[in-house]
Scaffold this active site. Sequence first.
Site, PDB file in Angstrom:
ATOM      1  N   SER A  19      33.344  33.897  71.152  1.00  0.00           N
ATOM      2  CA  SER A  19      32.559  32.780  70.646  1.00  0.00           C
ATOM      3  C   SER A  19      32.226  31.900  71.847  1.00  0.00           C
ATOM      4  CB  SER A  19      33.375  32.006  69.606  1.00  0.00           C
ATOM      5  OG  SER A  19      32.556  31.113  68.893  1.00  0.00           O
ATOM      6  N   GLU A  20      30.932  31.756  72.160  1.00  0.00           N
ATOM      7  CA  GLU A  20      30.579  31.174  73.458  1.00  0.00           C
ATOM      8  C   GLU A  20      30.990  29.714  73.617  1.00  0.00           C
ATOM      9  OE1 GLU A  20      26.974  32.298  72.077  1.00  0.00           O
ATOM     10  OE2 GLU A  20      25.838  30.514  72.631  1.00  0.00           O
ATOM     11  N   ASN A  21      31.293  29.039  72.505  1.00  0.00           N
ATOM     12  CA  ASN A  21      31.781  27.663  72.639  1.00  0.00           C
ATOM     13  C   ASN A  21      33.196  27.609  73.191  1.00  0.00           C
ATOM     14  OD1 ASN A  21      32.313  28.883  70.105  1.00  0.00           O
ATOM     15  ND2 ASN A  21      32.868  26.908  69.208  1.00  0.00           N
TER      16      ASN A  21
END
Lengths: 224, 224, 210, 210
Positions: free
Chosen positions: D48-50
């Site tokens: 999850s890129e966050n």
Amino acid sequence: MVEQIPLEAAVNKIEDGMTVMVGGFIGSGAPDQILELLAQRGIKDLTLIANDTGILGDALSQLIVNRCLRKVIASHIGTNPETGKQMLAGELEVQLVPQGTLVEQIRSAGAGLGGFLTPTGVATIVEEGKQKIRIDDKEYLLELPLGADVALLRAYKADPAGNLVYRRAARNFNPVMATAAKTVIAQVEKIVPLGEIDPDEVMTPGIFVHYLVQARPKGVAQHG
Amino acid sequence: MVEQIPLEAAVNKIEDGMTVMVGGFIGSGAPDQILELLAQRGIKDLTLIANDTGILGDALSQLIVNRCLRKVIASHIGTNPETGKQMLAGELEVQLVPQGTLVEQIRSAGAGLGGFLTPTGVATIVEEGKQKIRIDDKEYLLELPLGADVALLRAYKADPAGNLVYRRAARNFNPVMATAAKTVIAQVEKIVPLGEIDPDEVMTPGIFVHYLVQARPKGVAQHG
Amino acid sequence: MDKAARMEWLIQRVAREFKTGDVVNLGIGMPVKVANALPDGITIILQSENGFLGLGPSPQEGQEDPDVVNAGGKYSTILPGGSCFDSALSFTIIRGGHVDATVLGALQVDEEGNLANWMIPGKMVPGMGGAMDLVVGARRVIVAMEHTAKNGSSKVLKRCSLPLTAARQVNLIVTDMGVMEVTPQGLALQEMAPGVTFEEIQAVTKAKLL
Amino acid sequence: MDKAARMEWLIQRVAREFKTGDVVNLGIGMPVKVANALPDGITIILQSENGFLGLGPSPQEGQEDPDVVNAGGKYSTILPGGSCFDSALSFTIIRGGHVDATVLGALQVDEEGNLANWMIPGKMVPGMGGAMDLVVGARRVIVAMEHTAKNGSSKVLKRCSLPLTAARQVNLIVTDMGVMEVTPQGLALQEMAPGVTFEEIQAVTKAKLL
């Protein structure tokens, strides 16, 4: 040296026209109480550096709705349609930056680097106006550092030395922004006694932090 | 996918002529058991990338004493006089790199960057052969990424997913090197069950790690 | 004053350069002495470039932790409020201007603030370690050294002849003979060690003292 | 097959592109569906890129953790063995080639593997978010989308006309009509959705299918 100050005092550190970094990712890890009061105070002409401009209705989005900004530097503005509306109407300058480039630009400023070469954005409109450098037959864009006057962060806990610990996905841009602003203000859920945070647990060393603001418990009026 | 393998199998992953990164700082955080066995095996022509070449007598220093190396890239070789002796005799190629530049070059390789601009080394012999770029009236050296075939790390604990946690000053170069090698092997003090390391406690996500080697307890014969 | 007393004066003098809260990186060999010499009421935060803040005194015998060593590889301690990090963040701190002052030894230093402290070609080549980054990145660079080399030659020069660590970064030179500030006009003598005369210090300084 | 069945086929087809242990970043909207459609015995690691690895299913009602949201801002979970990190490390993972595959939607994609998925000038400008880094950095880029736009026009072109997200990075295009591999010679049709004929898919594709 870190100082514990009330929410109001924190907001007063921010002046019209400043460049302000705000941690968080679509609201998660954003210093909501500082942002809400800041938007209410009618601050003006800020340059905002953040991953996004929040979700319409949340604390960060109020800065846009209340027209506190002159310019936005962000990777994504889709979750707050007001930003796009003001941009298309020519009322707000918006610079869109790939997310990995944005965080690396902030890191560069914090780390005393003059910039970095990234393959991201090559052959897109992101490359406009930028120097291109070829290394071993691959093209890169030279991206420059991005610092700020103030960084507004949110952390889970802190100690009196200013050491910060973030929780889960609320970490995101916060630790990098902590390194790249002249004044760093963190809204924290709790402040624990010195020595209670293990040195290996610290995510942002206290030397980066200038002011701690103890967040008001949820459900309690924000101010007034 | 991470695999738990015996010390001997780990050492067998390293072949003559490879470029090998070794974590640690003057011995602290160095994967001593892997290094000792590697030096004894008579490996040849390695290029070593490390902060230093150990303290004469320690595990890393044996690679130099046993003439396993063709080249050293390090920031400091003063604590192992054998390195300087071989260098001055023309028997070992040594490239000295400022420590902050070295770690950033490794990070660049791991992060898919083409390099970075640093003020460090400007107007010194470090700038020889490097491109100089002026940004806002300040000069920087363009430093390039530095990757490796294998990274040999040491961690305090790991879980079966390969997540690593380092302890105190033993962290140093280890997490950065974990990102920059084709094969990453970690010598760990202990392997705990999955789920026992909190997601916020992880310092190197398991996706970077290929092999875990459980360190033998101190006082037990290393092998044989 | 004899040599030992002058060196003690040097340590005390360096220790007076800090204010409470300063983040300081002390070169190998310096830490314990300078940290012990801080004036009453002054608390500084020591950075250890191998990866922590809050460097404390040497541990008591039997209390050594193999994972807690300073940048010289010696057993150390971490004070409450300290923090550990990797080398990338350590040099973000150093190169990024987050260290208020660094104190280093030198082979040579000159009136332009150039510093040579990492190699003698063909002879001594230990490597620069973190020194080049520290000198470029720290807000204030203090050179602390004996004024002359073992053979009596001056280490405070008009121009360094050895390979540089960095150009024009030194702010203050503290030796066993005196304190010199690097200014655009040259080296301004601020103070002399007790018993040292201007003639004595100028005689062993290749640059003109202002 | 009706549209819904074709979209279901698309999801199933994308889910067959992974092998156990793959690190995968799934564009907004895709995660739950593709993750649920993985063949038996295949386990992948979602990024999850966050800022985390080990993205799990949506939490049960009442179990939401405000600090655990995916890159779309939706409540999520972290599986055992997952890890959290800052955005700098997240993009080290993404841009550094440590993601085995990414699956994204598109406005347009072409036979050179060019992708446009982040803006329509003067109209829709949500920003690129992490997409430009993902497309450049992931080892394999899979575009998953409806074959045609709402007005019936082709989204698979000879050359993209909208501003690019990245040039020559797409490896595979999976639509509700078929699967096309981007090759140096052009788009190689690998497979058609059940009931779709070559003539039908070529008719709504601006590039020549090989």
